[in-house]
Scaffold this motif. Structure first.
Motif, PDB file in Angstrom:
ATOM      1  N   THR A 250       0.851  -1.189   0.000  1.00 18.77           N
ATOM      2  CA  THR A 250       0.000   0.000   0.000  1.00 18.77           C
ATOM      3  C   THR A 250       0.887   1.240   0.000  1.00 18.77           C
ATOM      4  OG1 THR A 250      -1.787  -1.104   1.208  1.00 18.77           O
ATOM      5  CG2 THR A 250      -1.760   1.298   1.250  1.00 18.77           C
ATOM      6  N   VAL A 251       0.580   2.183  -0.893  1.00 19.23           N
ATOM      7  CA  VAL A 251       1.295   3.456  -0.958  1.00 19.23           C
ATOM      8  C   VAL A 251       0.380   4.551  -0.433  1.00 19.23           C
ATOM      9  CG1 VAL A 251       2.528   5.087  -2.427  1.00 19.23           C
ATOM     10  CG2 VAL A 251       2.512   2.656  -3.008  1.00 19.23           C
ATOM     11  N   CYS A 252       0.900   5.390   0.461  1.00 19.37           N
ATOM     12  CA  CYS A 252       0.132   6.507   1.021  1.00 19.37           C
ATOM     13  C   CYS A 252       0.645   7.815   0.415  1.00 19.37           C
ATOM     14  CB  CYS A 252       0.286   6.549   2.536  1.00 19.37           C
ATOM     15  SG  CYS A 252      -0.407   5.122   3.389  1.00 19.37           S
ATOM     16  N   ALA A 253      -0.218   8.493  -0.353  1.00 21.10           N
ATOM     17  CA  ALA A 253       0.168   9.752  -0.983  1.00 21.10           C
ATOM     18  C   ALA A 253      -1.085  10.542  -1.336  1.00 21.10           C
ATOM     19  CB  ALA A 253       0.998   9.497  -2.238  1.00 21.10           C
ATOM     20  N   GLU A 254      -1.062  11.839  -1.081  1.00 23.69           N
ATOM     21  CA  GLU A 254      -2.176  12.690  -1.485  1.00 23.69           C
ATOM     22  C   GLU A 254      -2.169  12.911  -3.000  1.00 23.69           C
ATOM     23  OE1 GLU A 254      -4.712  13.891   0.239  1.00 23.69           O
ATOM     24  OE2 GLU A 254      -4.011  12.940   2.088  1.00 23.69           O
ATOM     25  N   ARG A 255      -0.998  13.193  -3.520  1.00 19.78           N
ATOM     26  CA  ARG A 255      -0.831  13.395  -4.954  1.00 19.78           C
ATOM     27  C   ARG A 255       0.512  12.816  -5.365  1.00 19.78           C
ATOM     28  NH1 ARG A 255      -0.577  18.779  -7.072  1.00 19.78           N
ATOM     29  NH2 ARG A 255       0.504  19.352  -5.146  1.00 19.78           N
ATOM     30  N   PRO A 256       0.681  12.418  -6.623  1.00 19.01           N
ATOM     31  CA  PRO A 256      -0.320  12.333  -7.688  1.00 19.01           C
ATOM     32  C   PRO A 256      -1.233  11.123  -7.499  1.00 19.01           C
ATOM     33  CG  PRO A 256       1.730  11.388  -8.448  1.00 19.01           C
ATOM     34  CD  PRO A 256       2.016  11.940  -7.074  1.00 19.01           C
ATOM     35  N   LYS A 257      -2.286  11.042  -8.281  1.00 21.19           N
ATOM     36  CA  LYS A 257      -3.164   9.886  -8.233  1.00 21.19           C
ATOM     37  C   LYS A 257      -2.422   8.688  -8.833  1.00 21.19           C
ATOM     38  CE  LYS A 257      -6.537  12.092  -6.367  1.00 21.19           C
ATOM     39  NZ  LYS A 257      -6.838  11.872  -4.920  1.00 21.19           N
TER      40      LYS A 257
ATOM     41  N   ILE B  45       8.435 -13.054 -11.345  1.00 16.79           N
ATOM     42  CA  ILE B  45       7.203 -13.649 -10.837  1.00 16.79           C
ATOM     43  C   ILE B  45       6.037 -13.108 -11.656  1.00 16.79           C
ATOM     44  CG2 ILE B  45       8.098 -13.936  -8.494  1.00 16.79           C
ATOM     45  CD1 ILE B  45       6.562 -11.458  -7.651  1.00 16.79           C
ATOM     46  N   PRO B  46       4.869 -13.752 -11.613  1.00 18.97           N
ATOM     47  CA  PRO B  46       3.725 -13.220 -12.360  1.00 18.97           C
ATOM     48  C   PRO B  46       3.288 -11.873 -11.806  1.00 18.97           C
ATOM     49  CG  PRO B  46       3.339 -15.503 -11.656  1.00 18.97           C
ATOM     50  CD  PRO B  46       4.552 -15.028 -10.928  1.00 18.97           C
ATOM     51  N   ALA B  47       2.813 -11.009 -12.673  1.00 15.59           N
ATOM     52  CA  ALA B  47       2.289  -9.720 -12.225  1.00 15.59           C
ATOM     53  C   ALA B  47       1.102  -9.910 -11.285  1.00 15.59           C
ATOM     54  CB  ALA B  47       1.876  -8.878 -13.432  1.00 15.59           C
ATOM     55  N   SER B  48       0.382 -11.020 -11.452  1.00 17.12           N
ATOM     56  CA  SER B  48      -0.767 -11.296 -10.588  1.00 17.12           C
ATOM     57  C   SER B  48      -0.360 -11.618  -9.157  1.00 17.12           C
ATOM     58  CB  SER B  48      -1.589 -12.453 -11.158  1.00 17.12           C
ATOM     59  OG  SER B  48      -0.787 -13.615 -11.302  1.00 17.12           O
ATOM     60  N   SER B  49       0.938 -11.827  -8.927  1.00 17.33           N
ATOM     61  CA  SER B  49       1.425 -12.099  -7.571  1.00 17.33           C
ATOM     62  C   SER B  49       1.782 -10.823  -6.817  1.00 17.33           C
ATOM     63  CB  SER B  49       2.653 -13.016  -7.621  1.00 17.33           C
ATOM     64  OG  SER B  49       2.306 -14.297  -8.094  1.00 17.33           O
ATOM     65  N   ILE B  50       1.614  -9.670  -7.464  1.00 19.70           N
ATOM     66  CA  ILE B  50       1.943  -8.389  -6.831  1.00 19.70           C
ATOM     67  C   ILE B  50       0.675  -7.545  -6.732  1.00 19.70           C
ATOM     68  CG2 ILE B  50       3.330  -6.298  -6.928  1.00 19.70           C
ATOM     69  CD1 ILE B  50       5.374  -7.793  -8.568  1.00 19.70           C
ATOM     70  N   SER B  51       0.237  -7.287  -5.526  1.00 20.27           N
ATOM     71  CA  SER B  51      -0.922  -6.424  -5.285  1.00 20.27           C
ATOM     72  C   SER B  51      -0.420  -5.059  -4.818  1.00 20.27           C
ATOM     73  CB  SER B  51      -1.834  -7.045  -4.222  1.00 20.27           C
ATOM     74  OG  SER B  51      -2.787  -6.115  -3.765  1.00 20.27           O
ATOM     75  N   ILE B  52      -0.895  -4.003  -5.465  1.00 24.12           N
ATOM     76  CA  ILE B  52      -0.530  -2.646  -5.075  1.00 24.12           C
ATOM     77  C   ILE B  52      -1.806  -1.845  -4.872  1.00 24.12           C
ATOM     78  CG2 ILE B  52       0.726  -0.544  -5.690  1.00 24.12           C
ATOM     79  CD1 ILE B  52       2.400  -2.244  -7.616  1.00 24.12           C
ATOM     80  N   LYS B  53      -1.895  -1.188  -3.753  1.00 21.35           N
ATOM     81  CA  LYS B  53      -3.046  -0.339  -3.454  1.00 21.35           C
ATOM     82  C   LYS B  53      -2.548   1.071  -3.144  1.00 21.35           C
ATOM     83  CE  LYS B  53      -4.202  -2.976  -0.015  1.00 21.35           C
ATOM     84  NZ  LYS B  53      -3.115  -3.980  -0.189  1.00 21.35           N
ATOM     85  N   ALA B  54      -3.330   2.056  -3.530  1.00 24.96           N
ATOM     86  CA  ALA B  54      -2.989   3.454  -3.263  1.00 24.96           C
ATOM     87  C   ALA B  54      -4.057   4.068  -2.379  1.00 24.96           C
ATOM     88  CB  ALA B  54      -2.874   4.232  -4.570  1.00 24.96           C
ATOM     89  N   THR B  55      -3.618   4.856  -1.399  1.00 25.64           N
ATOM     90  CA  THR B  55      -4.568   5.494  -0.494  1.00 25.64           C
ATOM     91  C   THR B  55      -4.031   6.856  -0.079  1.00 25.64           C
ATOM     92  OG1 THR B  55      -5.905   5.144   1.514  1.00 25.64           O
ATOM     93  CG2 THR B  55      -3.576   4.543   1.629  1.00 25.64           C
ATOM     94  N   THR B  56      -4.850   7.628   0.605  1.00 29.11           N
ATOM     95  CA  THR B  56      -4.434   8.901   1.186  1.00 29.11           C
ATOM     96  C   THR B  56      -4.630   8.826   2.692  1.00 29.11           C
ATOM     97  OG1 THR B  56      -6.594   9.991   1.163  1.00 29.11           O
ATOM     98  CG2 THR B  56      -5.318  10.035  -0.895  1.00 29.11           C
TER      99      THR B  56
END
Length: 323
Positions: free
Chosen positions: A263-270, A288-299
């Motif tokens: 999870t990445v915490c950042a107001e900007r950029p989107k 590794i497969p791209a499906s093995s990496i989950s990335i989420k963005a939040t503020t």
């Protein structure tokens, strides 16, 4: 995951299709020349051009024979790309594919020799179906022994595909200050923004958190121990190199990467529009497969230093397992 037509999970496959189509429509001259001899079952088997395999798009693949052919330009023979190609080949070998690599010059100067190598490999594979014990060699690179794939139900999961050892989980966290005059690197890609992250390396906070999680899972200290910010060698280092070397350290200890959740915490950029590119980039580096990496963005709803846009932070959890 069935190694027939749709050779990865549906979401990843659809994500890669547009890129694969563009690559098919704009082949290199060496690819165009070799495809002239591979298409329409001219070698007795059906080859696909630029067909997605998990998180990769090989130049040519025969799914029935489980044979991949890559045509390498000059940049493949330089620096970090050599290591990335080796990691990619190793991962594909582990999924049961034999990989033959040829340079552009080899195709142009001796396409008959290239076709002879491919035909010989196909004959070897047809005489003894791949069940984990076959090897196909090429004068520029030996393909490692291929391994029997697991049943299709297991392969549909991005989690590790079995193995004799148990899994181990690690947690990582990192933060870097936002400043003017620096590029913003996250997940291995450069993102347009008015500010960039300050650090000894390129300050890719997402990769750093992931590397700490991977190292922690194997009880191998942290990235500050292996890549100190007091070293001239790590000054302005591309964090993709840190990720590659971290995965290599794990493999030296007998571990493979199962999956990563960050999870990445950042107001900007989107960041949501950039997540697929981050996944693809890091998957290729880590093998590794791209499906093995989950990335989420939040503020943080404008709270704290991330809310004030003073910096960006990232959290990661990683699962590794013994082969």
């Amino acid at each position: 995951m069935r190694y027939r037509f749709e050779t990865t999970d549906a979401a990843t496959y659809q994500l890669l299709l547009d890129k694969a189509r563009k690559m098919r429509n704009n082949p290199t001259e060496a690819e165009r020349l070799l495809w002239h001899y591979l298409k329409n079952n001219q070698l007795g088997v059906h080859f696909r051009q630029q067909h997605p395999i998990a998180g990769y798009i090989p130049d040519f693949v025969c799914l029935n024979a489980r044979l991949i052919i890559e045509i390498d330009g000059g940049y493949h023979l330089e620096g970090e790309q050599l290591e990335l190609d080796a990691e990619r080949t190793q991962w594909l070998n582990q999924q049961g594919f034999v990989v033959l690599r040829f340079t552009n010059d080899e195709v142009f100067a001796g396409v008959d020799d290239v076709l002879e190598d491919i035909t010989s490999t196909l004959e070897t594979l047809s005489e003894s179906p791949i069940k984990g014990g076959n090897n196909a060699s090429h004068k520029t690179q030996d393909s490692e022994a291929c391994h029997k794939t697991q049943d299709s139900k297991a392969n549909q999961s991005p989690l590790p595909w079995g193995g004799e050892g148990g899994g181990s989980v690690g947690f990582g966290f990192d933060v870097h200050r936002l400043v003017e005059g620096r590029d913003l690197w996250l997940g291995g890609i450069k993102i347009d923004h008015t500010l960039g992250l300050l650090g000894h390396s390129d300050a890719d906070v997402l990769i750093h958190a992931i590397c700490d999680a991977l190292l922690g899972a194997a009880n191998l200290r942290d990235i500050g121990y292996h890549f100190p910010d007091t070293s001239a060698e790590t000054l302005n280092m591309d964090s993709k190199i840190i990720l590659l070397k971290t995965v290599q350290l794990l493999r030296q200890e007998g571990y493979e990467v199962g999956n990563i959740d960050a999870t990445v915490c950042a107001e900007r950029p989107k960041l949501n529009p950039h997540i697929p590119a981050m996944q693809q980039c890091m998957a290729e580096v880590a093998g590794i497969p791209a499906s093995s990496i989950s990335i989420k963005a939040t503020t943080t709803e404008h709270l704290g230093f991330t809310g004030r846009e003073e910096g960006i932070s990232a959290y990661a959890v990683a699962l590794i397992y013994r082969k």
